[in-house]
Write an enzyme that holds these catalytic residues in place. Structure first.
Site, mmCIF file in Angstrom:
data_model
loop_
_atom_site.group_PDB
_atom_site.id
_atom_site.type_symbol
_atom_site.label_atom_id
_atom_site.label_comp_id
_atom_site.label_asym_id
_atom_site.label_seq_id
_atom_site.Cartn_x
_atom_site.Cartn_y
_atom_site.Cartn_z
ATOM 1 N N ASP A 230 4.819 -3.745 2.509
ATOM 2 C CA ASP A 230 5.844 -3.514 3.517
ATOM 3 C C ASP A 230 5.313 -3.609 4.951
ATOM 4 O OD1 ASP A 230 8.636 -2.257 3.985
ATOM 5 O OD2 ASP A 230 7.336 -0.912 5.118
ATOM 6 N N GLU B 236 -9.890 -6.422 -7.761
ATOM 7 C CA GLU B 236 -10.615 -5.667 -8.794
ATOM 8 C C GLU B 236 -9.912 -5.807 -10.147
ATOM 9 O OE1 GLU B 236 -10.807 -1.565 -7.521
ATOM 10 O OE2 GLU B 236 -11.598 -2.136 -5.557
HETATM 11 C C1 GLC Z 1 10.516 -2.980 5.800
HETATM 12 C C2 GLC Z 1 11.565 -2.538 4.804
HETATM 13 C C3 GLC Z 1 12.634 -1.775 5.520
HETATM 14 C C4 GLC Z 1 12.025 -0.555 6.157
HETATM 15 C C5 GLC Z 1 10.844 -0.930 7.050
HETATM 16 C C6 GLC Z 1 10.006 0.264 7.382
HETATM 17 O O1 GLC Z 1 10.964 -3.911 6.692
HETATM 18 O O2 GLC Z 1 12.052 -3.658 4.128
HETATM 19 O O3 GLC Z 1 13.687 -1.411 4.654
HETATM 20 O O4 GLC Z 1 12.992 0.104 6.933
HETATM 21 O O5 GLC Z 1 9.974 -1.842 6.438
HETATM 22 O O6 GLC Z 1 9.282 0.695 6.266
#
Ligand code: GLC
Length: 538
Positions: free
Chosen positions: A211, A267
């Protein structure tokens, strides 16, 4: 519990289709109105394993960890557990086994750049300036006037700094104030996140979608962002920002963070890391492949997802993805996800069929967002008391519509978000009938799997075949196909004589088959076609 990958083919993800599940909204097994892991287990037939399944290669689950839900799970309070409402670790193990038994991979969402304010690491960190975990997050003194340390904006609006009354300092949050940034300059953070990854890899997870990685590192001198920005080269990127985000995201040091994540993934055999960062292709391409090949295996590319329905823009979205990735790196494509309005809403439902042909015949990896295969649209108007996300993304997160009826086959209780016309749009209805959107997705994915050209062949765009018509060939070994997508509502006649004189229709969005004359190819409005070409004599 399975710890071995389903198979050890290297780059199993080449040509794959990844299906994004928003766990809260996929299937509810216990009637509380909230999707859960056993609900997913119960619906795997939809995804893979029977003749009527979509046939996707992998699923990716948005976060399933304990969370106070300030950002619907992207504010993690415990990286190595499952939230109560989604089930237990034992349920998770059954899901891994059930996926693998069907030959399907399972990816989790890794949120490495921030935690929840309720994560014990942050609770300790904010308890005192001298706490051993103080330096796990980004803390700074106020500016001389008592305000935030600098001018950085946060993604969801307002300052990226929140004042902590007790200790008199500010902490940095690139996203909501409930999501304090972890300090990746501190090696202890890399160790802790690495251990969380190992925990899930040992449970059999095949990879992570990583993310918002651009936020991993901020400038160590906390320099102000310039209050002036050029429009992005990519339509729809960074809307509404007042400043150029130079010092707070996408810092050069982010590459070191990604290399660290990759070392952990390496790993284990056959695991994949898919990076998420909202940036033009030339930036995301710097995180994949290359001679060292020591960062992400794949990175999401959102240029198509953010593009308007415009022949020129979509041509560029495809060609930039092909031209700007390093040789050997695989591009990725998606039309929808949980953060953006669904493409059926942005572009219109009537374009969903030709859009599916486009998405599923391009090179690399294609990602589907749950529900797009049946043409689900955003909720048109959520009542005020049914909104959860302050950034307004609930409309595209409504429950999956399995059947007609009040709970849409999603739940026997009251769904946490309202459904959108399940009488008209649902899986059961589309599963049994040929010619439905679901049937088209299934046939496209099957074709992609069977055809070496579509799965791993080279891509070459053919320009100027007719106004509003996209066209490309895919070639592997002795197999060659041409894809033709008419983006116009009206019929077009395309001249593909540069490609071949004739071919055989493998699939069309309208009901047709057989041989076609490629020197004068008549296309229906919004028709998408995949045509097999004669192989050149050698
Ligand atoms: C990413 C996720 C989103 C979230 C953001 C912060 O873009 O897809 O839903 O709000 O990260 O974690």
């Amino acid at each position: 519990m399975t710890s071995d990958p389903v198979d050890d083919r290297s780059r199993w993800w080449e040509g794959s289709v990844i299906y994004q599940i928003y766990p809260r909204s996929f299937a509810d097994s216990n009637g509380d109105g909230i999707g859960d892991l056993l609900g997913i287990v119960g619906r795997l037939d939809h995804l893979r394993g029977t003749d009527a399944s979509l046939g996707v290669d992998a699923i990716w689950l948005s976060p399933i960890h304990p969370s106070p839900l300030a950002d619907m799970g992207y504010d993690v309070a415990d990286y190595t557990d499952v939230a109560l409402e989604y089930g237990t670790l034992a349920d998770f193990d059954s899901l891994v086994d059930a996926c693998h038994a069907r030959g399907m991979k399972l990816l989790l969402d890794l949120v490495p750049c921030h935690t929840s304010i309720e994560h014990p690491w942050f609770v300790e960190s904010r308890s005192s300036r001298h706490d051993p975990r103080r330096d796990w997050y980004v803390w700074a003194d106020p500016a001389p006037d008592g305000g935030p340390p600098n001018n950085w904006e946060s993604v969801f609006g307002g300052s990226a700094w929140e004042r902590d009354e007790a200790t008199g300092q500010f902490y940095c949050h690139t996203f909501y104030p409930e999501q304090p940034n972890l300090n990746w300059r501190n090696p202890a953070v890399a160790d802790a996140i690495g251990d969380a990854m190992r925990f899930w890899f040992r449970r059999g997870v095949d990879g992570f979608r990583v993310d918002a990685i651009q936020a991993a590192v901020v400038d160590d001198q906390l320099r102000d962002n310039p209050p002036f920005r050029r429009p992005s080269s990519m339509p729809g990127l960074d809307p509404g920002r007042a400043q150029a985000w130079l010092w707070n995201v996408d810092r050069p040091e982010v590459h070191d963070v990604v290399r660290g994540l990759r070392r952990v993934a390496d790993e284990f055999a056959g695991r994949v890391l898919v990076g998420e960062l909202y940036a033009p292709v030339e930036r995301i391409a710097g995180f994949v492949g290359g001679t060292a090949d020591d960062e992400f295996h794949l990175a999401f590319n959102f240029e198509m997802l953010l593009a308007p329905w415009d022949h020129g823009e979509l041509t560029l979205a495809i060609e930039r993805a092909e031209a700007l990735h390093p040789p050997d790196a695989l591009p990725t494509f998606a039309l929808s996800n949980h953060d953006q309005p669904r493409h059926t809403t942005r572009w219109g439902r009537e374009r969903a069929r030709v859009a599916a042909v486009m998405l599923l015949t391009l090179r690399g990896v294609s990602t589907l967002y749950m529900g797009e295969e049946i043409g689900m649209v955003d909720h048109p108007k959520l009542p005020k008391d049914r909104r959860f996300d302050r950034a307004g993304r609930d409309a595209q997160r409504t429950p999956m519509q399995w059947e007609p009826g009040p709970g849409a086959g999603f739940t026997t209780g009251t769904p946490w978000l309202p459904t959108v016309d399940p009488e008209r749009v649902n899986v059961a209805d589309q599963r049994s009938r040929p010619g439905t959107l679901l049937d088209l997705y299934r046939r496209l994915i099957a074709l992609r799997r069977e055809s070496a050209a579509l799965r791993r062949g080279t891509h070459r765009s053919i320009f100027g075949v007719a106004p509003d018509v996209l066209c490309w060939t895919r070639t592997a070994d002795a197999e060659r196909v041409v894809v033709v997508c008419n983006l116009a509502d009206e019929p077009r006649t395309a001249d593909l004589s540069r490609v071949a004189a004739s071919g055989v229709v493998l699939l069309s969005t309208v009901d047709r088959g057989g041989d076609v004359d490629l020197r004068r190819l008549d296309l229906a409005g919004l028709e998408g076609l995949v045509i097999s070409l004669p192989v050149a004599e050698s």
